[in-house]
Scaffold this active site. Structure first.
Site, PDB file in Angstrom:
ATOM      1  CG  ASN A 188      -3.800   3.685   3.007  1.00  0.00           C
ATOM      2  OD1 ASN A 188      -3.677   4.485   4.123  1.00  0.00           O
ATOM      3  ND2 ASN A 188      -3.845   2.510   3.002  1.00  0.00           N
ATOM      4  CB  SER A 222     -12.616   0.801  -0.535  1.00  0.00           C
ATOM      5  OG  SER A 222     -11.109   0.068  -0.478  1.00  0.00           O
ATOM      6  CG  ASP A 228      -1.115   0.615   2.009  1.00  0.00           C
ATOM      7  OD1 ASP A 228      -2.370   0.177   1.974  1.00  0.00           O
ATOM      8  OD2 ASP A 228      -0.940   1.331   0.869  1.00  0.00           O
ATOM      9  CE  LYS A 285      -2.859   3.370  -2.067  1.00  0.00           C
ATOM     10  NZ  LYS A 285      -2.270   2.053  -1.647  1.00  0.00           N
ATOM     11  CE1 TYR A 293      -8.162  -8.075  -4.316  1.00  0.00           C
ATOM     12  CE2 TYR A 293      -5.804  -7.262  -3.309  1.00  0.00           C
ATOM     13  CZ  TYR A 293      -7.238  -7.336  -4.104  1.00  0.00           C
ATOM     14  OH  TYR A 293      -7.744  -6.108  -4.268  1.00  0.00           O
ATOM     15  CB  ALA A 339      12.091  -1.952  -4.951  1.00  0.00           C
ATOM     16  CB  SER A 380     -12.173   0.623  -5.245  1.00  0.00           C
ATOM     17  OG  SER A 380     -12.260   0.565  -4.027  1.00  0.00           O
TER      18      SER A 380
HETATM   19  P1  ATR Z   1       3.377  -0.791  -6.386  1.00  0.00           P
HETATM   20  O1  ATR Z   1       2.833   0.443  -5.811  1.00  0.00           O
HETATM   21  O2  ATR Z   1       1.825  -1.867  -6.422  1.00  0.00           O
HETATM   22  O3  ATR Z   1       4.355  -1.736  -5.378  1.00  0.00           O
HETATM   23  P2  ATR Z   1       4.965  -0.381  -8.467  1.00  0.00           P
HETATM   24  O4  ATR Z   1       5.636   0.826  -7.703  1.00  0.00           O
HETATM   25  O5  ATR Z   1       4.644  -0.065  -9.838  1.00  0.00           O
HETATM   26  O6  ATR Z   1       3.624  -0.660  -7.932  1.00  0.00           O
HETATM   27  O7  ATR Z   1       5.896  -1.414  -8.366  1.00  0.00           O
HETATM   28  C1  ATR Z   1       5.708  -2.691  -9.005  1.00  0.00           C
HETATM   29  C2  ATR Z   1       6.914  -3.761  -8.593  1.00  0.00           C
HETATM   30  O8  ATR Z   1       6.711  -4.937  -9.430  1.00  0.00           O
HETATM   31  C3  ATR Z   1       8.535  -3.291  -8.669  1.00  0.00           C
HETATM   32  O9  ATR Z   1       9.176  -3.778  -8.080  1.00  0.00           O
HETATM   33  C4  ATR Z   1       8.580  -3.841 -10.322  1.00  0.00           C
HETATM   34  O10 ATR Z   1      10.002  -3.910 -10.568  1.00  0.00           O
HETATM   35  P3  ATR Z   1      10.588  -2.829 -11.435  1.00  0.00           P
HETATM   36  O11 ATR Z   1      11.080  -1.779 -10.385  1.00  0.00           O
HETATM   37  O12 ATR Z   1      11.865  -3.397 -11.922  1.00  0.00           O
HETATM   38  O13 ATR Z   1       9.761  -2.243 -12.377  1.00  0.00           O
HETATM   39  C5  ATR Z   1       7.779  -5.118 -10.170  1.00  0.00           C
HETATM   40  N1  ATR Z   1       7.531  -5.754 -11.376  1.00  0.00           N
HETATM   41  C6  ATR Z   1       6.470  -5.397 -12.085  1.00  0.00           C
HETATM   42  N2  ATR Z   1       6.528  -6.121 -13.592  1.00  0.00           N
HETATM   43  C7  ATR Z   1       7.662  -6.980 -12.994  1.00  0.00           C
HETATM   44  C8  ATR Z   1       8.040  -7.825 -14.265  1.00  0.00           C
HETATM   45  N3  ATR Z   1       7.751  -8.146 -15.403  1.00  0.00           N
HETATM   46  N4  ATR Z   1       9.302  -8.614 -13.470  1.00  0.00           N
HETATM   47  C9  ATR Z   1       9.996  -8.352 -12.582  1.00  0.00           C
HETATM   48  N5  ATR Z   1       9.282  -7.197 -11.589  1.00  0.00           N
HETATM   49  C10 ATR Z   1       8.246  -6.668 -11.956  1.00  0.00           C
END
Ligand code: ATR
Length: 288
Positions: free
Chosen positions: A99, A29, A115, A78, A233, A142, A27
């Site tokens: 958060n 933070s 966020d 979270k 980032y 998503a 982290s």
């Molecule tokens: P966070 O809380 O950081 O948003 P998360 O809930 O795990 O993390 O979401 C990760 C996002 O990155 C999702 O939209 C995921 O797509 P899926 O819903 O299809 O899993 C996307 N993502 C992660 N790895 C990916 C990959 N190799 N190709 C396309 N999308 C990816």
């Protein structure tokens, strides 16, 4: 002594805060909040708090009982923190995650999510004349970050959100949960028609992050005045941002979102709304 050591001491009335996670060693933070504590000469401390998941709920209550002002909560807590909070802000409810926790004077555990605030404030600082209501936003991803970004953009009167995700069902589920008819799920690969009139393009996926696969997207159809931003980032300039910059689009990196999301917590716990500066950016990025 020619070079006296700067001694950081706490008084008997110091304000205490920290970040709970498992693990928490990654982290930024503590460094971020510590910079502001020193900058503003606050009688307070902010510490990393690694907590095993089975101890999480009891630990939040223990921190309240120990007189902490509040805590940030990061992965994997979270959502779990929801059940521990006595009250939730409207935006925490809509984002579905907390958060930032504040302990009230009467012992209540108050949950907030900053966020989306951090996302908006980062763009505002980088592009002062930005108008979120000026056109559609295209959102890649998503997950949890996407949800915070979408809720914040809707609150800023964004007229349309075009949501695209590798797993289309997850995008549809997210749109249904948020329940705003300004969200349109784009099925299949993103095309020029989705990009040509967008005001904003946001990557909320982990693609492009150090150690993750590249984000592959063809920006040929993107309008010249579309602002492009990435919540990743590390690296600061992702391939998406480099590609967008090379064709003349204005780009905003994701570090500022991390820095701005920390402001409301610092303000609540330590009484000052801190400023995000380039010196802070450098400090947070520099090795410990
Ligand atoms: P966070 O809380 O950081 O948003 P998360 O809930 O795990 O993390 O979401 C990760 C996002 O990155 C999702 O939209 C995921 O797509 P899926 O819903 O299809 O899993 C996307 N993502 C992660 N790895 C990916 C990959 N190799 N190709 C396309 N999308 C990816």
């Amino acid at each position: 002594m020619s070079n006296p050591v700067a001694i950081h001491t706490l008084s008997g009335t110091s304000r205490l805060a920290g970040v709970m996670g498992w693990p928490v060693s990654h982290s930024k933070s503590p460094r971020l909040q510590g910079y502001w504590l020193a900058k503003y000469g606050v009688d307070g401390s902010y510490m990393p708090l690694p907590v095993a998941p089975e101890n999480f709920a009891a630990s939040v209550r223990a921190l309240r009982d120990l007189g902490f002002a509040g805590v940030n909560v990061t992965i994997p807590f979270k959502q779990a923190v929801f059940a521990v909070c006595d009250e939730l802000s409207d935006r925490a409810k809509r984002i579905g995650a907390v958060n930032t926790v504040t302990f009230s004077a009467d012992g209540k555990i108050l949950g907030d999510n900053t966020d989306g605030f951090g996302f908006i404030e980062n763009l505002r600082q980088s592009v002062p004349d930005i108008d979120f209501s000026s056109g559609p936003a295209v959102i890649l991803g998503a997950g949890g970050a996407s949800r915070a970004v979408i809720v914040a953009l809707l609150d800023e009167n964004c007229p349309q959100i075009r949501l695209i995700n590798r797993t289309a069902k997850r995008a549809h589920d997210l749109a249904d949960e948020i329940g705003d008819d300004r969200i349109t799920v784009v099925n299949g690969p993103i095309g020029d028609a989705d990009l040509c009139d967008a005001s904003l393009l946001v990557n909320t996926t982990s693609l492009g992050m150090v150690g993750q696969p590249a984000l592959e997207i063809d920006l040929a159809g993107l309008a010249q005045n579309t602002i492009v931003t990435d919540i990743v980032y590390a690296p600061l300039k992702t391939d998406l941002l480099l590609q967008a910059e090379a064709r003349g689009n204005q780009v905003v990196d994701g570090l500022g979102m991390l820095l701005h999301q920390a402001r409301p917590g610092f303000h609540k716990w330590f009484g000052i709304d801190p400023v995000v500066t380039s010196a802070l950016r450098e400090f947070v990025l520099s090795p410990v």
